[in-house]
Design a protein around this motif. Structure first.
Motif, PDB file in Angstrom:
ATOM      1  N   PHE A  74       0.904  -1.162   0.000  1.00  8.43           N
ATOM      2  CA  PHE A  74       0.000   0.000   0.000  1.00  8.43           C
ATOM      3  C   PHE A  74       0.936   1.203   0.000  1.00  8.43           C
ATOM      4  CE2 PHE A  74      -2.234   3.405   2.136  1.00  8.43           C
ATOM      5  CZ  PHE A  74      -3.578   3.247   1.836  1.00  8.43           C
ATOM      6  N   SER A  75       0.688   2.173  -0.877  1.00 13.38           N
ATOM      7  CA  SER A  75       1.627   3.295  -0.958  1.00 13.38           C
ATOM      8  C   SER A  75       0.939   4.513  -1.558  1.00 13.38           C
ATOM      9  CB  SER A  75       2.837   2.895  -1.806  1.00 13.38           C
ATOM     10  OG  SER A  75       3.837   3.883  -1.748  1.00 13.38           O
ATOM     11  N   ALA A  76       0.377   5.344  -0.688  1.00 17.74           N
ATOM     12  CA  ALA A  76      -0.414   6.482  -1.172  1.00 17.74           C
ATOM     13  C   ALA A  76       0.441   7.515  -1.888  1.00 17.74           C
ATOM     14  CB  ALA A  76      -1.150   7.130   0.005  1.00 17.74           C
ATOM     15  N   THR A  77       1.664   7.752  -1.388  1.00 19.34           N
ATOM     16  CA  THR A  77       2.508   8.765  -2.037  1.00 19.34           C
ATOM     17  C   THR A  77       3.798   8.151  -2.609  1.00 19.34           C
ATOM     18  OG1 THR A  77       3.416   9.459   0.129  1.00 19.34           O
ATOM     19  CG2 THR A  77       1.563  10.708  -0.718  1.00 19.34           C
ATOM     20  N   SER A  78       3.744   6.860  -2.852  1.00 19.79           N
ATOM     21  CA  SER A  78       4.752   6.118  -3.646  1.00 19.79           C
ATOM     22  C   SER A  78       6.103   5.876  -2.981  1.00 19.79           C
ATOM     23  CB  SER A  78       5.000   6.789  -5.009  1.00 19.79           C
ATOM     24  OG  SER A  78       3.829   6.783  -5.750  1.00 19.79           O
ATOM     25  N   THR A  79       6.318   6.300  -1.741  1.00 19.80           N
ATOM     26  CA  THR A  79       7.644   6.045  -1.159  1.00 19.80           C
ATOM     27  C   THR A  79       7.803   4.560  -0.819  1.00 19.80           C
ATOM     28  OG1 THR A  79       6.957   6.617   1.099  1.00 19.80           O
ATOM     29  CG2 THR A  79       7.832   8.406  -0.245  1.00 19.80           C
ATOM     30  N   THR A  80       6.756   3.943  -0.295  1.00 16.08           N
ATOM     31  CA  THR A  80       6.835   2.511   0.022  1.00 16.08           C
ATOM     32  C   THR A  80       7.074   1.709  -1.262  1.00 16.08           C
ATOM     33  OG1 THR A  80       5.312   2.851   1.871  1.00 16.08           O
ATOM     34  CG2 THR A  80       5.595   0.588   1.099  1.00 16.08           C
ATOM     35  N   LYS A  81       6.358   2.092  -2.296  1.00 21.16           N
ATOM     36  CA  LYS A  81       6.529   1.415  -3.595  1.00 21.16           C
ATOM     37  C   LYS A  81       7.984   1.484  -4.046  1.00 21.16           C
ATOM     38  CE  LYS A  81       4.487   3.294  -7.299  1.00 21.16           C
ATOM     39  NZ  LYS A  81       3.305   3.481  -8.174  1.00 21.16           N
ATOM     40  N   PRO A 112       3.110   1.955   4.739  1.00 22.88           N
ATOM     41  CA  PRO A 112       3.555   3.136   5.476  1.00 22.88           C
ATOM     42  C   PRO A 112       3.130   3.110   6.937  1.00 22.88           C
ATOM     43  CG  PRO A 112       1.743   3.692   3.969  1.00 22.88           C
ATOM     44  CD  PRO A 112       1.974   2.221   3.847  1.00 22.88           C
ATOM     45  N   VAL A 113       3.885   3.841   7.733  1.00 25.56           N
ATOM     46  CA  VAL A 113       3.589   3.966   9.162  1.00 25.56           C
ATOM     47  C   VAL A 113       2.731   5.210   9.372  1.00 25.56           C
ATOM     48  CG1 VAL A 113       4.634   4.310  11.449  1.00 25.56           C
ATOM     49  CG2 VAL A 113       5.829   2.928   9.708  1.00 25.56           C
ATOM     50  N   TYR A 114       1.590   5.029  10.005  1.00 29.92           N
ATOM     51  CA  TYR A 114       0.746   6.162  10.403  1.00 29.92           C
ATOM     52  C   TYR A 114       0.538   6.021  11.908  1.00 29.92           C
ATOM     53  CZ  TYR A 114      -0.931   7.579   5.654  1.00 29.92           C
ATOM     54  OH  TYR A 114      -1.047   8.029   4.358  1.00 29.92           O
ATOM     55  N   GLY A 115       0.907   7.051  12.663  1.00 31.68           N
ATOM     56  CA  GLY A 115       0.712   7.003  14.110  1.00 31.68           C
ATOM     57  C   GLY A 115       1.433   5.835  14.765  1.00 31.68           C
ATOM     58  N   GLY A 116       2.603   5.490  14.253  1.00 35.41           N
ATOM     59  CA  GLY A 116       3.403   4.431  14.872  1.00 35.41           C
ATOM     60  C   GLY A 116       2.903   3.022  14.611  1.00 35.41           C
ATOM     61  N   ARG A 117       1.918   2.877  13.746  1.00 32.82           N
ATOM     62  CA  ARG A 117       1.343   1.559  13.430  1.00 32.82           C
ATOM     63  C   ARG A 117       1.276   1.413  11.907  1.00 32.82           C
ATOM     64  NH1 ARG A 117      -2.399  -0.220  17.413  1.00 32.82           N
ATOM     65  NH2 ARG A 117      -2.838  -1.876  15.917  1.00 32.82           N
ATOM     66  N   TYR A 140       8.508   5.053   6.885  1.00 36.81           N
ATOM     67  CA  TYR A 140       8.040   6.096   7.801  1.00 36.81           C
ATOM     68  C   TYR A 140       8.714   7.432   7.513  1.00 36.81           C
ATOM     69  CZ  TYR A 140      12.352   5.389  10.543  1.00 36.81           C
ATOM     70  OH  TYR A 140      13.655   5.314  10.961  1.00 36.81           O
ATOM     71  N   GLY A 141       8.077   8.488   7.977  1.00 39.91           N
ATOM     72  CA  GLY A 141       8.516   9.838   7.631  1.00 39.91           C
ATOM     73  C   GLY A 141       9.535  10.436   8.578  1.00 39.91           C
ATOM     74  N   ASN A 142      10.569   9.639   8.930  1.00 40.61           N
ATOM     75  CA  ASN A 142      11.732  10.108   9.704  1.00 40.61           C
ATOM     76  C   ASN A 142      11.447  10.392  11.181  1.00 40.61           C
ATOM     77  OD1 ASN A 142      14.628  10.665   9.427  1.00 40.61           O
ATOM     78  ND2 ASN A 142      14.083  12.747  10.070  1.00 40.61           N
ATOM     79  N   ARG A 143      10.213  10.099  11.660  1.00 38.67           N
ATOM     80  CA  ARG A 143      10.003  10.195  13.109  1.00 38.67           C
ATOM     81  C   ARG A 143      10.359   8.836  13.699  1.00 38.67           C
ATOM     82  NH1 ARG A 143       6.986   8.642  16.913  1.00 38.67           N
ATOM     83  NH2 ARG A 143       5.390   7.671  15.652  1.00 38.67           N
ATOM     84  N   ASP A 144       9.475   7.830  13.503  1.00 38.01           N
ATOM     85  CA  ASP A 144       9.767   6.477  13.973  1.00 38.01           C
ATOM     86  C   ASP A 144       8.756   5.510  13.373  1.00 38.01           C
ATOM     87  OD1 ASP A 144      10.960   4.382  15.267  1.00 38.01           O
ATOM     88  OD2 ASP A 144      10.752   5.209  17.264  1.00 38.01           O
ATOM     89  N   HIS A 150       7.964  12.538   4.210  1.00 35.31           N
ATOM     90  CA  HIS A 150       6.739  12.593   5.002  1.00 35.31           C
ATOM     91  C   HIS A 150       5.612  13.197   4.168  1.00 35.31           C
ATOM     92  CE1 HIS A 150       4.000  13.053   8.345  1.00 35.31           C
ATOM     93  NE2 HIS A 150       4.873  12.470   9.153  1.00 35.31           N
ATOM     94  N   SER A 151       4.434  12.623   4.329  1.00 34.90           N
ATOM     95  CA  SER A 151       3.248  13.119   3.619  1.00 34.90           C
ATOM     96  C   SER A 151       3.063  14.615   3.863  1.00 34.90           C
ATOM     97  CB  SER A 151       2.019  12.364   4.106  1.00 34.90           C
ATOM     98  OG  SER A 151       2.342  11.019   4.365  1.00 34.90           O
ATOM     99  N   PHE A 152       3.422  15.101   5.051  1.00 30.98           N
ATOM    100  CA  PHE A 152       3.195  16.508   5.397  1.00 30.98           C
ATOM    101  C   PHE A 152       4.308  17.429   4.887  1.00 30.98           C
ATOM    102  CE2 PHE A 152       0.948  15.069   9.627  1.00 30.98           C
ATOM    103  CZ  PHE A 152      -0.073  14.499   8.886  1.00 30.98           C
ATOM    104  N   ILE A 182      -7.861   9.937   4.829  1.00 32.37           N
ATOM    105  CA  ILE A 182      -6.820   9.416   5.727  1.00 32.37           C
ATOM    106  C   ILE A 182      -5.632  10.373   5.820  1.00 32.37           C
ATOM    107  CG2 ILE A 182      -7.503   6.994   5.454  1.00 32.37           C
ATOM    108  CD1 ILE A 182      -5.061   6.722   3.491  1.00 32.37           C
ATOM    109  N   LYS A 183      -5.755  11.541   5.238  1.00 33.79           N
ATOM    110  CA  LYS A 183      -4.725  12.603   5.309  1.00 33.79           C
ATOM    111  C   LYS A 183      -3.401  12.163   4.704  1.00 33.79           C
ATOM    112  CE  LYS A 183      -6.774  13.727   9.752  1.00 33.79           C
ATOM    113  NZ  LYS A 183      -7.472  12.420   9.833  1.00 33.79           N
ATOM    114  N   CYS A 184      -3.478  11.352   3.647  1.00 33.31           N
ATOM    115  CA  CYS A 184      -2.248  10.827   3.047  1.00 33.31           C
ATOM    116  C   CYS A 184      -1.570  11.845   2.153  1.00 33.31           C
ATOM    117  CB  CYS A 184      -2.549   9.555   2.255  1.00 33.31           C
ATOM    118  SG  CYS A 184      -3.554   9.814   0.773  1.00 33.31           S
TER     119      CYS A 184
END
Ligand SMILES: Cc1cc2nc3c(=O)[nH]c(=O)nc-3n(C[C@H](O)[C@H](O)[C@H](O)COP(=O)(O)O)c2cc1C
Length: 256
Positions: A9-16, A60-65, A90-94, A123-125, A216-218
């Motif tokens: 699953f990769s909304a903004t293609s980084t996981t892909k 992708p990791v959202y909210g640590g999950r 993940y977007g460089n947090r964890d 990061h999506s943001f 989902i704020k992706c």
């Protein structure tokens, strides 16, 4: 191993990008992708993997999950003991508990995890002004992904099926209730509806209006918009960008 599945699953293609690099590193040429990002690809028709193959799962990791729509669909895949790799981007947090969660899920589904990794994606943001892992995975990440793929092949070659032990909590940290917000169009919107075609939850209608209950704020819609006419005006965003952009660069972690 002659074949690999990439299941992601990769909304903004980084996981892909990351799972493709890892697959390239394995040297396996016969690659079949199951990209279940869009709702029409989560219709249940692609859930049984019966062939002998390496299966690389990515989310992708959202909210640590594990992102929740991804997790719900991942839970339904059924394997026949094939060796698997779990990749959390993940977007460089964890990545917090996402890797242990993904390992538990695919093990339950009948796969045998032999490796896992946390990689960093933009990061999506992120924006050009709020640098939160902008441009990642980059050349250094790609080199690590290729080397990780090679290590996986070496492990397969000696039939080593020991399970990876990434960090993470069991039971997993509770998902926090995300505030309900959706993206919005501005006057510059031409109704090209590119946003509709990339939305992983079908949250955007034919008038380019977004249903906050489904969003989902992706940021896929915002990143794809050809004239920058979509916005996301949630009050939490400026503070989150400020906080996240202060975090020093993190590096991929490999468990193999
Ligand atoms: C709602 C939301 C929550 C997120 N939570 C986290 C998080 O807990 N830790 C983190 O490092 N990145 C987090 N991210 C960033 C994503 O994990 C990151 O952008 C990832 O590269 C997205 O993958 P994709 O491009 O494959 O969709 C979050 C992003 C969103 C949209």
């Amino acid at each position: 191993m002659q074949k690999a599945y990439l299941v992601y699953f990769s909304a903004t293609s980084t996981t892909k990008k990351v799972v493709r690099k890892i697959a390239e590193g394995t040297g396996i040429k016969d690659i079949q992708e199951i990209d279940f990002t869009l709702p029409q690809n989560r219709d249940g028709s692609n859930l049984n993997i019966e062939e002998e193959a390496l299966v690389i799962f990515g989310a992708p990791v959202y909210g640590g999950r594990v992102q929740i729509n991804a997790e719900e669909y991942l839970k339904q895949f059924k394997g026949k003991g094939q060796p698997a790799v779990c990749v959390a981007v993940y977007g460089n947090r964890d990545f917090d508990d996402a890797l242990v969660e993904m390992i538990d899920t695919v093990t339950e589904g009948g796969f045998s995890p032999i490796a896992a990794a946390g990689f960093i994606g933009e990061h999506s943001f992120a924006t050009p002004d709020a640098n939160i892992a902008n441009g990642r995975p980059d050349a250094d990440d790609n080199a690590i992904a290729l080397a990780f793929g090679k290590k996986i092949s070496e492990k397969l070659a000696v039939n080593d099926i020991t399970a990876p032990e990434p960090r993470g909590n069991r039971p997993y940290t509770e998902l926090s209730q995300a505030p309900k917000f959706g993206s919005a169009k501005t006057e510059a919107c031409t109704l090209c509806l590119d946003c509709v075609t990339v939305c992983p939850t079908g949250a955007i209608d034919d008038n380019a209006d977004c249903n906050p209950d489904k969003c989902i704020k992706c940021f896929a819609c915002i990143k794809v918009c050809p004239n920058g006419s979509r916005v996301f005006e949630a009050p939490f965003l400026a503070g989150a960008r400020e906080r996240l952009s202060q975090i020093p660069r993190r590096e991929p972690e490999l468990f193999v």
